[in-house]
Design an enzyme around this catalytic site. Sequence first.
Site, PDB file in Angstrom:
ATOM      1  N   GLY A  17       0.852  -1.197   0.000  1.00 20.51           N
ATOM      2  CA  GLY A  17       0.000   0.000   0.000  1.00 20.51           C
ATOM      3  C   GLY A  17       0.876   1.232   0.000  1.00 20.51           C
ATOM      4  N   LEU A  18       0.975   1.840  -1.180  1.00 20.81           N
ATOM      5  CA  LEU A  18       1.859   3.008  -1.286  1.00 20.81           C
ATOM      6  C   LEU A  18       1.059   4.307  -1.431  1.00 20.81           C
ATOM      7  CD1 LEU A  18       4.705   1.507  -3.519  1.00 20.81           C
ATOM      8  CD2 LEU A  18       4.677   1.829  -1.032  1.00 20.81           C
ATOM      9  N   ASN A  77      -6.092   1.425  10.338  1.00 24.76           N
ATOM     10  CA  ASN A  77      -7.053   1.637  11.432  1.00 24.76           C
ATOM     11  C   ASN A  77      -8.064   0.498  11.466  1.00 24.76           C
ATOM     12  OD1 ASN A  77      -6.186   3.973  12.713  1.00 24.76           O
ATOM     13  ND2 ASN A  77      -7.286   5.328  11.303  1.00 24.76           N
ATOM     14  N   SER A 121      -0.338   6.820  14.398  1.00 24.34           N
ATOM     15  CA  SER A 121      -0.979   8.135  14.351  1.00 24.34           C
ATOM     16  C   SER A 121       0.024   9.227  14.018  1.00 24.34           C
ATOM     17  CB  SER A 121      -1.620   8.460  15.698  1.00 24.34           C
ATOM     18  OG  SER A 121      -2.147   9.768  15.652  1.00 24.34           O
ATOM     19  N   GLY A 161      -0.833  11.287  10.961  1.00 23.32           N
ATOM     20  CA  GLY A 161      -1.156  11.766   9.614  1.00 23.32           C
ATOM     21  C   GLY A 161       0.034  11.620   8.681  1.00 23.32           C
ATOM     22  N   HIS A 216      -7.563   6.362  20.942  1.00 24.24           N
ATOM     23  CA  HIS A 216      -6.850   7.588  20.566  1.00 24.24           C
ATOM     24  C   HIS A 216      -7.748   8.429  19.664  1.00 24.24           C
ATOM     25  CE1 HIS A 216      -4.648   9.851  17.501  1.00 24.24           C
ATOM     26  NE2 HIS A 216      -3.680  10.055  18.383  1.00 24.24           N
ATOM     27  N   ASN A 217      -8.341   7.783  18.685  1.00 26.55           N
ATOM     28  CA  ASN A 217      -9.186   8.527  17.751  1.00 26.55           C
ATOM     29  C   ASN A 217     -10.470   9.025  18.407  1.00 26.55           C
ATOM     30  OD1 ASN A 217      -7.205   7.747  15.952  1.00 26.55           O
ATOM     31  ND2 ASN A 217      -8.638   7.390  14.290  1.00 26.55           N
ATOM     32  N   GLU A 245      -9.469  12.024  20.059  1.00 24.94           N
ATOM     33  CA  GLU A 245      -9.282  13.016  18.975  1.00 24.94           C
ATOM     34  C   GLU A 245     -10.631  13.654  18.593  1.00 24.94           C
ATOM     35  OE1 GLU A 245      -6.889  11.533  15.550  1.00 24.94           O
ATOM     36  OE2 GLU A 245      -8.636  11.993  14.338  1.00 24.94           O
ATOM     37  N   TYR A 246     -11.657  12.836  18.420  1.00 27.79           N
ATOM     38  CA  TYR A 246     -12.991  13.354  18.091  1.00 27.79           C
ATOM     39  C   TYR A 246     -13.468  14.308  19.188  1.00 27.79           C
ATOM     40  CZ  TYR A 246     -14.416  10.131  14.248  1.00 27.79           C
ATOM     41  OH  TYR A 246     -14.566   9.456  13.070  1.00 27.79           O
ATOM     42  N   ARG A 265     -21.046  15.201  14.697  1.00 30.21           N
ATOM     43  CA  ARG A 265     -20.657  15.011  13.287  1.00 30.21           C
ATOM     44  C   ARG A 265     -21.868  14.504  12.510  1.00 30.21           C
ATOM     45  NH1 ARG A 265     -14.465  12.932  12.289  1.00 30.21           N
ATOM     46  NH2 ARG A 265     -13.493  14.040  14.013  1.00 30.21           N
TER      47      ARG A 265
END
Length: 480
Positions: free
Chosen positions: A18-19, A110, A136, A138, A193-194, A197-198, A295
């Site tokens: 996966g590039l 994820n 994590s 980005g 973690h996410n 983050e939310y 959201r």
Amino acid sequence: MNKQNQNGKMQCEIGMVGLGVMGRNLLLNMADHGFTVAGFDKDKNKVDSLRKESKEKHVYGAFTVEEFLQLLKKPRAIMLLVPAGHPVDLVIDELLPHLQPGDLIIDAGNSHFTDTNTRAQMLQGQQIQFLGVGISGGEEGARLGPSIMPGGPKAAYEKVRPILEAVAAKVNGDACVTYLGPGSVGHYVKMVHNGIEYGIMQLIAETYDLMKRGLGLNNTQLHDVYRLWNEAELNSYLLEITSNIFAKQDEKTGKQVIDEILAVAKQTGTGMWTSQSAMELQVPVPTIDLAVSMRDLSVFVKEREQASKLYKNPMMLANVDHNIFIKQLQGALFSSMIMVYAQGMMLLAVASDKYAYELNLEAVARIWRGGCIIRARILEDITAAFRANHHLSNLLLDPNLAEKILMQQNNLRQIVSQASFLGVPVPGLMVTLSYLDAYRSVWQPANLIQAQRDYFGSHTYERMDTEGTFHTEWEQDVST
Ligand code: 6PG
């Protein structure tokens, strides 16, 4: 291509499937640290652009599985950075017939932790090692140093430990990676973690709303406020980028980009998974739940348009001293932010017991101090809290953090009450304040809920004065 493969044959210490931006950047990061690596993607353009970007480095590329596997040292270490869900299974199915016992697959996407459990079990049957690793930071984090959350068999981790330690972000020389535990713990920790983050993103968005619609600040002023906040106790990656966002001009219109962006929040699911898991484990994470709901609400554009005509008022400018209000808001955000970490950490503690993850929460807080999206100065205090007490069930019980929250609680109350009069929605701040008020209260109105359950369903209740379970015939008159 052939020449390059000849050179790289069986030389590469790790391969990446996966590039996309994340995979490519992480691979280049590994190469920067002196590792010989190989990338695989079916999209030839991605393989070519990897080669172009990595001229002098030991980076090889392939767009067939056979060629790719030829490049890797045995036993092989293969990292996957592909979209979560079915694509991960497709890649594993494709690799599997070519692998040998002892080869290692590292899923660094994820993935949902339950999928990781299923895959680990299936691969164990084939004598293939498997690590579920949360990453994590980005695109930039992947390139320059992410936070890495690995879980699975310790022996498998040891094989790739030098690579992961080299590429991870460093805080005072300390790598933001550590072995977290067995099974799916890496993906579980990344999911939480996410969720955090939310929660933090929602809280920051509410401060934006209050300052924009409540105080009438413009983007330049917002940029300055967030910049100043980021210089003090709120110092964090999310505050830093928020400040930058308000200074960014749109190339197309010359206006600020923020005002050109449609207010409909998207999501890829990790926040929702956190809430779902918390519900299942019966751990309250109300700020995270709320962040997911907001959201969701943002998507109902047409209905919101309709409702805005129906419920016109109130929505007014605050008649307050701006400096005082902004100071209060800063404190409200800071205390709420601590409580989002508290909710996430409490969920991790319960999940660790339930799923036998043997998690060390001090280590989790430590590897979140750098590289990841929720990195923040307050994580130093959070790390210290778990160092002082490894069995801390909720960060709100840590004396140092409690003092910080107590110092700001009136500011949080002021902000929540003023926002409610102004008609500016701050559900994240509100629910966080109520979480605090409920958590710090010995008495709860839950006795009434028990009475109601017993009334309509004979569900019984416990008493304060006697052990056992009791039922009352609620409609029977005691005097008769
Ligand atoms: C990270 C991010 C990363 C991704 C989020 C976005 O830690 O680097 O969390 O994993 O940007 O998944 O999530 P949403 O698309 O759901 O907002």
